[in-house]
Write a protein that holds these residues in place. Sequence first.
Motif, PDB file in Angstrom:
ATOM      1  N   ILE A 142      -3.110   5.169 -25.097  1.00 12.25           N
ATOM      2  CA  ILE A 142      -2.235   5.603 -24.008  1.00 12.25           C
ATOM      3  C   ILE A 142      -1.927   4.391 -23.134  1.00 12.25           C
ATOM      4  CG2 ILE A 142      -2.160   6.856 -21.819  1.00 12.25           C
ATOM      5  CD1 ILE A 142      -3.427   9.193 -23.125  1.00 12.25           C
ATOM      6  N   THR A 143      -0.646   4.173 -22.867  1.00 16.27           N
ATOM      7  CA  THR A 143      -0.225   3.105 -21.970  1.00 16.27           C
ATOM      8  C   THR A 143       0.472   3.721 -20.770  1.00 16.27           C
ATOM      9  OG1 THR A 143       0.062   1.548 -23.802  1.00 16.27           O
ATOM     10  CG2 THR A 143       1.125   0.993 -21.708  1.00 16.27           C
ATOM     11  N   VAL A 144      -0.008   3.364 -19.593  1.00 17.04           N
ATOM     12  CA  VAL A 144       0.557   3.876 -18.340  1.00 17.04           C
ATOM     13  C   VAL A 144       1.358   2.764 -17.668  1.00 17.04           C
ATOM     14  CG1 VAL A 144       0.063   4.883 -16.086  1.00 17.04           C
ATOM     15  CG2 VAL A 144      -1.375   5.468 -18.050  1.00 17.04           C
ATOM     16  N   TYR A 145       2.601   3.063 -17.306  1.00 15.32           N
ATOM     17  CA  TYR A 145       3.473   2.135 -16.600  1.00 15.32           C
ATOM     18  C   TYR A 145       3.682   2.646 -15.182  1.00 15.32           C
ATOM     19  CZ  TYR A 145       4.662   0.437 -21.308  1.00 15.32           C
ATOM     20  OH  TYR A 145       4.608  -0.057 -22.586  1.00 15.32           O
ATOM     21  N   LEU A 146       3.598   1.756 -14.205  1.00 21.48           N
ATOM     22  CA  LEU A 146       3.789   2.132 -12.800  1.00 21.48           C
ATOM     23  C   LEU A 146       4.928   1.321 -12.187  1.00 21.48           C
ATOM     24  CD1 LEU A 146       0.114   2.291 -11.412  1.00 21.48           C
ATOM     25  CD2 LEU A 146       1.539   4.197 -12.194  1.00 21.48           C
ATOM     26  N   LEU A 147       5.754   1.999 -11.420  1.00 22.93           N
ATOM     27  CA  LEU A 147       6.780   1.350 -10.611  1.00 22.93           C
ATOM     28  C   LEU A 147       6.422   1.592  -9.150  1.00 22.93           C
ATOM     29  CD1 LEU A 147       9.495  -0.102 -10.159  1.00 22.93           C
ATOM     30  CD2 LEU A 147      10.606   2.143 -10.291  1.00 22.93           C
ATOM     31  N   VAL A 148       6.177   0.523  -8.415  1.00 23.69           N
ATOM     32  CA  VAL A 148       5.737   0.623  -7.026  1.00 23.69           C
ATOM     33  C   VAL A 148       6.768  -0.046  -6.127  1.00 23.69           C
ATOM     34  CG1 VAL A 148       3.964  -0.091  -5.370  1.00 23.69           C
ATOM     35  CG2 VAL A 148       3.306   0.653  -7.667  1.00 23.69           C
ATOM     36  N   ARG A 149       7.090   0.613  -5.058  1.00 28.40           N
ATOM     37  CA  ARG A 149       7.998   0.023  -4.082  1.00 28.40           C
ATOM     38  C   ARG A 149       7.235  -0.242  -2.786  1.00 28.40           C
ATOM     39  NH1 ARG A 149      11.770   5.266  -2.437  1.00 28.40           N
ATOM     40  NH2 ARG A 149      10.415   6.033  -0.753  1.00 28.40           N
ATOM     41  N   TYR A 150       7.594  -1.327  -2.127  1.00 28.86           N
ATOM     42  CA  TYR A 150       6.927  -1.724  -0.890  1.00 28.86           C
ATOM     43  C   TYR A 150       8.014  -2.080   0.117  1.00 28.86           C
ATOM     44  CZ  TYR A 150       2.790  -3.500   1.604  1.00 28.86           C
ATOM     45  OH  TYR A 150       1.760  -3.675   2.505  1.00 28.86           O
ATOM     46  N   SER A 151       7.946  -1.478   1.293  1.00 31.33           N
ATOM     47  CA  SER A 151       8.919  -1.772   2.347  1.00 31.33           C
ATOM     48  C   SER A 151       8.993  -3.281   2.564  1.00 31.33           C
ATOM     49  CB  SER A 151       8.513  -1.078   3.647  1.00 31.33           C
ATOM     50  OG  SER A 151       9.255  -1.581   4.731  1.00 31.33           O
ATOM     51  N   ARG A 152      10.179  -3.819   2.455  1.00 26.70           N
ATOM     52  CA  ARG A 152      10.363  -5.271   2.577  1.00 26.70           C
ATOM     53  C   ARG A 152       9.863  -5.781   3.935  1.00 26.70           C
ATOM     54  NH1 ARG A 152      14.286  -8.305  -0.338  1.00 26.70           N
ATOM     55  NH2 ARG A 152      14.556 -10.411   0.509  1.00 26.70           N
ATOM     56  N   ALA A 153      10.203  -5.071   4.990  1.00 30.68           N
ATOM     57  CA  ALA A 153       9.809  -5.494   6.335  1.00 30.68           C
ATOM     58  C   ALA A 153       8.291  -5.477   6.496  1.00 30.68           C
ATOM     59  CB  ALA A 153      10.461  -4.594   7.378  1.00 30.68           C
ATOM     60  N   GLU A 154       7.635  -4.412   5.991  1.00 29.00           N
ATOM     61  CA  GLU A 154       6.188  -4.294   6.118  1.00 29.00           C
ATOM     62  C   GLU A 154       5.461  -5.356   5.293  1.00 29.00           C
ATOM     63  OE1 GLU A 154       4.434  -2.417   8.126  1.00 29.00           O
ATOM     64  OE2 GLU A 154       6.248  -1.536   8.980  1.00 29.00           O
ATOM     65  N   LEU A 155       5.969  -5.629   4.103  1.00 29.68           N
ATOM     66  CA  LEU A 155       5.333  -6.632   3.242  1.00 29.68           C
ATOM     67  C   LEU A 155       5.456  -8.028   3.843  1.00 29.68           C
ATOM     68  CD1 LEU A 155       3.858  -7.264   0.656  1.00 29.68           C
ATOM     69  CD2 LEU A 155       6.037  -7.375  -0.536  1.00 29.68           C
ATOM     70  N   LEU A 156       6.609  -8.354   4.402  1.00 31.72           N
ATOM     71  CA  LEU A 156       6.784  -9.654   5.037  1.00 31.72           C
ATOM     72  C   LEU A 156       5.882  -9.788   6.269  1.00 31.72           C
ATOM     73  CD1 LEU A 156      10.665 -10.128   4.784  1.00 31.72           C
ATOM     74  CD2 LEU A 156       8.892 -11.301   3.472  1.00 31.72           C
ATOM     75  N   LYS A 157       5.689  -8.681   6.973  1.00 35.01           N
ATOM     76  CA  LYS A 157       4.790  -8.691   8.129  1.00 35.01           C
ATOM     77  C   LYS A 157       3.359  -9.009   7.689  1.00 35.01           C
ATOM     78  CE  LYS A 157       5.303  -5.251  10.929  1.00 35.01           C
ATOM     79  NZ  LYS A 157       5.188  -3.892  11.495  1.00 35.01           N
ATOM     80  N   GLU A 158       2.903  -8.377   6.608  1.00 33.19           N
ATOM     81  CA  GLU A 158       1.561  -8.647   6.081  1.00 33.19           C
ATOM     82  C   GLU A 158       1.451 -10.089   5.592  1.00 33.19           C
ATOM     83  OE1 GLU A 158      -1.197  -7.122   6.115  1.00 33.19           O
ATOM     84  OE2 GLU A 158      -0.565  -5.190   6.902  1.00 33.19           O
ATOM     85  N   LYS A 159       2.500 -10.580   4.965  1.00 34.22           N
ATOM     86  CA  LYS A 159       2.502 -11.953   4.450  1.00 34.22           C
ATOM     87  C   LYS A 159       2.293 -12.955   5.588  1.00 34.22           C
ATOM     88  CE  LYS A 159       5.535 -15.166   1.906  1.00 34.22           C
ATOM     89  NZ  LYS A 159       4.664 -15.489   0.773  1.00 34.22           N
ATOM     90  N   LYS A 160       3.017 -12.772   6.685  1.00 37.51           N
ATOM     91  CA  LYS A 160       2.891 -13.675   7.824  1.00 37.51           C
ATOM     92  C   LYS A 160       1.513 -13.552   8.469  1.00 37.51           C
ATOM     93  CE  LYS A 160       7.827 -13.782   8.966  1.00 37.51           C
ATOM     94  NZ  LYS A 160       8.864 -13.422   9.967  1.00 37.51           N
TER      95      LYS A 160
END
Length: 307
Positions: A142-160
Amino acid sequence: MKWSKSGFLRVRLLLPVSILFILLFGCATASQKSINSNTVRKPPDWVFTPPPPDNRYMYFTGSGTSRTGDIAEGEQIARGVVLDAIMRYLGVDITSKTTAVAKGSLDSFKTDITQTLTSKSSGRITGLKVSDRWVEHKAGEITVYLLVRYSRAELLKEKKRIEKLFKEKIEAVSEPEKKGDELVERKSYYRAAIEYIEASSAAFKSGIENADIKFERTINKAKAALSNISIIKLNDNLTGFAGKALKEPFKIKVVSGTTREDTGIPDVGIRVTYKVLTGTGRKRIKIVHIKTDKNGYASYLHPGPKI
């Protein structure tokens, strides 16, 4: 030809059995066709080509294969691949200079992402969601594929936030030490010593790898800078009477050098200590803090001694 009564009954009994067999066989065939049609269903486009980022979201994909056909195992592997992809986007590498605080924060961030992807509670991660899931059955695997979306603004905030955390503790040591070196070059030894002490304090508290080496190095630099500073007495052996203030204050000059003629150092903190009598006749230590003036001079008028 005539049928006997018993023969007629035999035919009537066999006919329903034949019909039942045909119905069961037909249902099994239809069910098998249905299963086959599900397994060969075309996967979504994102399985092969992850969607590009847009104005609102960044997209990450991951897949995991379970050799034993365990869908939970496959999904766990896929989540790990997605997590790695997010970490690569953040571009933060743990090195020998990374502080324990920064490492701990990054580990906490990873845990929060994992909890969010497994639909468990996570109080800090927002804008992250599994938007699609595809399961492929093939030869017992069995192979499971996931598509995940991340709010661009929130991800950039975490990055900084994480980038800043990784840099600030290192700079808390390196920047004061660098300033101290520059001040020594200009023979501003007192200010240099303060910078070195600040750097050593940051090294002691930061959890940086080899912090003990950095602490010892900056402390030794502070000692070396202070060794270039002298306190010159401008008067001595003052006398007075019990209960009365001295006629003149104690006077000193703090210089970069060894003589009174050397350049005075302004704003140097001086601690004055002396003994006083309490109301019960016992002695205690009195501490007073003063500073040098713009030319390096300082004075202290001793109050009237009671002894």
